[in-house]
Design an enzyme around this catalytic site. Sequence first.
Site, PDB file in Angstrom:
ATOM      1  N   THR A 193     -19.575  -7.237   5.856  1.00  0.00           N
ATOM      2  CA  THR A 193     -19.937  -8.650   5.955  1.00  0.00           C
ATOM      3  C   THR A 193     -20.512  -8.953   7.325  1.00  0.00           C
ATOM      4  O   THR A 193     -19.967  -8.524   8.347  1.00  0.00           O
ATOM      5  CB  THR A 193     -18.701  -9.520   5.709  1.00  0.00           C
ATOM      6  OG1 THR A 193     -18.104  -9.094   4.497  1.00  0.00           O
ATOM      7  CG2 THR A 193     -19.076 -10.985   5.604  1.00  0.00           C
ATOM      8  N   ASP A 195     -21.025  -8.403  -1.969  1.00  0.00           N
ATOM      9  CA  ASP A 195     -19.835  -7.662  -2.394  1.00  0.00           C
ATOM     10  C   ASP A 195     -18.773  -8.675  -2.826  1.00  0.00           C
ATOM     11  O   ASP A 195     -17.933  -9.092  -2.032  1.00  0.00           O
ATOM     12  CB  ASP A 195     -19.346  -6.823  -1.214  1.00  0.00           C
ATOM     13  CG  ASP A 195     -18.136  -5.992  -1.578  1.00  0.00           C
ATOM     14  OD1 ASP A 195     -18.093  -5.482  -2.710  1.00  0.00           O
ATOM     15  OD2 ASP A 195     -17.239  -5.849  -0.721  1.00  0.00           O
ATOM     16  N   GLU A 215     -19.278 -11.609  -0.089  1.00  0.00           N
ATOM     17  CA  GLU A 215     -19.484 -11.020   1.237  1.00  0.00           C
ATOM     18  C   GLU A 215     -20.985 -10.858   1.415  1.00  0.00           C
ATOM     19  O   GLU A 215     -21.641 -10.164   0.625  1.00  0.00           O
ATOM     20  CB  GLU A 215     -18.745  -9.695   1.389  1.00  0.00           C
ATOM     21  CG  GLU A 215     -17.235  -9.888   1.377  1.00  0.00           C
ATOM     22  CD  GLU A 215     -16.449  -8.715   1.957  1.00  0.00           C
ATOM     23  OE1 GLU A 215     -16.946  -7.566   1.905  1.00  0.00           O
ATOM     24  OE2 GLU A 215     -15.338  -8.959   2.457  1.00  0.00           O
ATOM     25  N   ARG A 243      -3.527 -10.112  10.094  1.00  0.00           N
ATOM     26  CA  ARG A 243      -2.569  -9.423  10.977  1.00  0.00           C
ATOM     27  C   ARG A 243      -2.373 -10.130  12.309  1.00  0.00           C
ATOM     28  O   ARG A 243      -1.660  -9.615  13.170  1.00  0.00           O
ATOM     29  CB  ARG A 243      -3.080  -7.987  11.259  1.00  0.00           C
ATOM     30  CG  ARG A 243      -3.093  -7.050  10.080  1.00  0.00           C
ATOM     31  CD  ARG A 243      -3.679  -5.679  10.416  1.00  0.00           C
ATOM     32  NE  ARG A 243      -5.116  -5.720  10.723  1.00  0.00           N
ATOM     33  CZ  ARG A 243      -6.088  -5.680   9.811  1.00  0.00           C
ATOM     34  NH1 ARG A 243      -5.786  -5.581   8.541  1.00  0.00           N
ATOM     35  NH2 ARG A 243      -7.351  -5.736  10.164  1.00  0.00           N
ATOM     36  N   ASP A 262     -18.917   1.019   0.974  1.00  0.00           N
ATOM     37  CA  ASP A 262     -18.982  -0.278   1.634  1.00  0.00           C
ATOM     38  C   ASP A 262     -18.318  -0.163   3.002  1.00  0.00           C
ATOM     39  O   ASP A 262     -17.214   0.368   3.127  1.00  0.00           O
ATOM     40  CB  ASP A 262     -18.279  -1.321   0.772  1.00  0.00           C
ATOM     41  CG  ASP A 262     -18.617  -2.736   1.219  1.00  0.00           C
ATOM     42  OD1 ASP A 262     -19.713  -2.943   1.766  1.00  0.00           O
ATOM     43  OD2 ASP A 262     -17.781  -3.629   1.005  1.00  0.00           O
ATOM     44  N   TYR A 312     -17.434  -1.944   7.017  1.00  0.00           N
ATOM     45  CA  TYR A 312     -16.675  -3.065   7.576  1.00  0.00           C
ATOM     46  C   TYR A 312     -17.085  -3.105   9.038  1.00  0.00           C
ATOM     47  O   TYR A 312     -16.273  -3.029   9.934  1.00  0.00           O
ATOM     48  CB  TYR A 312     -15.199  -2.703   7.405  1.00  0.00           C
ATOM     49  CG  TYR A 312     -14.153  -3.716   7.784  1.00  0.00           C
ATOM     50  CD1 TYR A 312     -14.091  -4.970   7.172  1.00  0.00           C
ATOM     51  CD2 TYR A 312     -13.167  -3.397   8.715  1.00  0.00           C
ATOM     52  CE1 TYR A 312     -13.084  -5.862   7.497  1.00  0.00           C
ATOM     53  CE2 TYR A 312     -12.147  -4.288   9.041  1.00  0.00           C
ATOM     54  CZ  TYR A 312     -12.121  -5.527   8.423  1.00  0.00           C
ATOM     55  OH  TYR A 312     -11.113  -6.409   8.736  1.00  0.00           O
ATOM     56  N   TYR A 369      -4.007  -3.785  -1.066  1.00  0.00           N
ATOM     57  CA  TYR A 369      -4.785  -2.972  -0.111  1.00  0.00           C
ATOM     58  C   TYR A 369      -3.961  -2.066   0.789  1.00  0.00           C
ATOM     59  O   TYR A 369      -4.531  -1.173   1.434  1.00  0.00           O
ATOM     60  CB  TYR A 369      -5.735  -3.849   0.701  1.00  0.00           C
ATOM     61  CG  TYR A 369      -5.226  -4.350   2.034  1.00  0.00           C
ATOM     62  CD1 TYR A 369      -4.263  -5.345   2.091  1.00  0.00           C
ATOM     63  CD2 TYR A 369      -5.703  -3.811   3.232  1.00  0.00           C
ATOM     64  CE1 TYR A 369      -3.804  -5.810   3.308  1.00  0.00           C
ATOM     65  CE2 TYR A 369      -5.251  -4.276   4.447  1.00  0.00           C
ATOM     66  CZ  TYR A 369      -4.302  -5.278   4.488  1.00  0.00           C
ATOM     67  OH  TYR A 369      -3.846  -5.716   5.694  1.00  0.00           O
TER      68      TYR A 369
END
Lengths: 419, 419
Positions: free
Chosen positions: B347, B231, B199, B142, B126, B128, B242
Amino acid sequence: MSQLKKSWVQSANTANHPFPLNNLPYGVFSVAEEEPRCGVAIGDMILDLAAAEEVGLIDLADAPVFDLPFWNDFMDLGSEAWDALRERLTGLLVEGATEQAAVEPHLVPMSSVQMHMPIVVSEYTDFYAGRHHAFNVGTMFRGPENALPPNWLHIPIGYNGRASSVILSGSDVRRPWGQLKGPNDTLPRFAPCARFDIELEMGAIVGTSSDGPITVQEADDNIFGYVLLNDWSARDIQAWEYQPLGPFQAKATATSISPWIVTKAALEPFRCHTPAREFELLDHLKDCGPMLYDIDLEVTLAPEGKDASTIARTNYNEMYYSAAQQLAHHTTSGCAMNVGDLLGSGTISGPQKENRGSLLELSWGAKDPFILDTGETRSFIEDGDTLTLKGAARGDGYTIGFGDCVGTVLPALDNPFKH
Amino acid sequence: MSQLKKSWVQSANTANHPFPLNNLPYGVFSVAEEEPRCGVAIGDMILDLAAAEEVGLIDLADAPVFDLPFWNDFMDLGSEAWDALRERLTGLLVEGATEQAAVEPHLVPMSSVQMHMPIVVSEYTDFYAGRHHAFNVGTMFRGPENALPPNWLHIPIGYNGRASSVILSGSDVRRPWGQLKGPNDTLPRFAPCARFDIELEMGAIVGTSSDGPITVQEADDNIFGYVLLNDWSARDIQAWEYQPLGPFQAKATATSISPWIVTKAALEPFRCHTPAREFELLDHLKDCGPMLYDIDLEVTLAPEGKDASTIARTNYNEMYYSAAQQLAHHTTSGCAMNVGDLLGSGTISGPQKENRGSLLELSWGAKDPFILDTGETRSFIEDGDTLTLKGAARGDGYTIGFGDCVGTVLPALDNPFKH
């Protein structure tokens, strides 16, 4: 602790032989031009299980399960079959066995065979569950205050690896190319990895499928056996790529496993406890007994054409989380696990400098190169180096050996797109 | 842009029908108690390819490749066979085809079949690689200054997912349990996910194996086709687990795919360019032509027993990296790729609020719940909600439709260990 069980295969009774009757590890081998099939190691010999099954010495399944180049079909028969095979093999090979004459024709000298991957790897997951390693690496990447991530003492941290990268011990490993960016570089570049490394791990093989969350005890029951595992790692690729979704290409070049699956049953006498917990684990991850194994591990490095030096010695009992706890965690979200799934323990380092299971730790990120017996120094792997992992559980007068997990690193290609 | 090709299967010529002769998507179906086999959608019908092969209407391989519950064997025949099948099917189904009478008996009404997974998923990765999504999520996790990681504009960031979690559209999805720790909690706990999400992605299916680094052009050649991909993501599990190795159990509950593989050939008229690059990509990742596709995408949410609301509209052309660039990057380290590997795009969000492809973004982490047409609000998925992904490339008088990708979320089990 149990004692040496004597076999009529005399080499199996030799002091410290890795494959006594107590062990009976499973592999896939071929002789000359014949097809690979399942076998069990006993001393310096391999019992051809496809042949033994064909002549009726072993009769566990409706269809042949050993005349195949993998153990997946046998594993899928379930743990009663696992126990039955071990009992039957012990009966056939023990000193004084009545069937010795019938078995003898199906023994093949180990020196005459080629070994193959023992399983079809369904999926491969790699954990990060050795505390000394996580602390060392975390210190180098994020400083000692942030070395252990906040979650580390509560869950076995892991990531999905790439099953297509798992190879058999003895296969050469080509130094990879990758996208790299040094801390002082303005822009990244595509270049051969300059910080190629090993990770000394144990691999646990899932032998029973599950289709939802399972307990730690169920997870332990579902593990078929263990191999040595070297998770080759490109540290410079990793440093650039790993935020925020974890290692990807840094870990996809190769993961080598040793050829013999040492069964959970063979390791039973060596069970030992996990270390004291800083935080009590949540119920679904709690130990359900002694969950680790006392297995001595070491790493040697041999420069091309030169003798090997031992560069690390440690023990599987240094793990913070067992394979069963890792597998239970793996299923918490409902993730289906399949026969042939492979779980890497994470790098197994011990508390001392000489116990470190990666070159990254041994050379402290190249800040403190280490010295080989040949006088040469190393920070990371150089072309032509052969790295070997060794493992042995030492009983009362006998040893449960793991076949070595060996790999030689070849130079990067001039042009990676012409291979 | 090409125009509607008319078929003698009249429903295929209906305005905006998802499966005109231009499309010819591939799936696996079964009728009543018969075994699943390969078929191609044409209008409201499915041509039974196993039957067509058996009677000799299609003759592409030495052994039957369609009387199987997956497309892997056909994909493995290679791209010449892919082209030949499309050409043959077009010839058999086009208006005025001489073989109409021979083909008709092998058409099955789509309303009478059950669909199955179209491929055996070898491994699942997958990515990103949608910039708006990465920026939105990065901002929430963040802050806006560190939203895009430094590597993001240089490599398609991805992680290995879990092939065993990939399921067919229409399968229910059970809300998972997992280890959670809120920002104000002292210790983690094991509880049902409270921030379950979707997603919106496209999945690319690898149809040709490779065993070392490949170029972007080779990667594009190796892609067989595309599906819609959801997803499912447990945001609270993800937030806790994570760091530092990426998402793991948060993404392992399920990934749903739509049942019909829309081939690369069908999408050819809809190719479009990737966006302007902030940094020039390194040579091995550079575009080799128009690499994306103009495919309208949308997400609907239907509370249990109520009408569906469209909650997001976006387009595949919002991606920063194409599937071919993702696949090329995937091979840089020497990672072998296999027939049946599935690559999630990441996504796909667009620049506006209504273009966001996840509930996390749509509700901005539950800070700004969104309102459904029914008047209800949502931050994350509630039990009983049905989420549907839709996709369509719109040509000159015809549409290339993707079968919907649907899933209903069931409540978490009381005790996840009794399932």
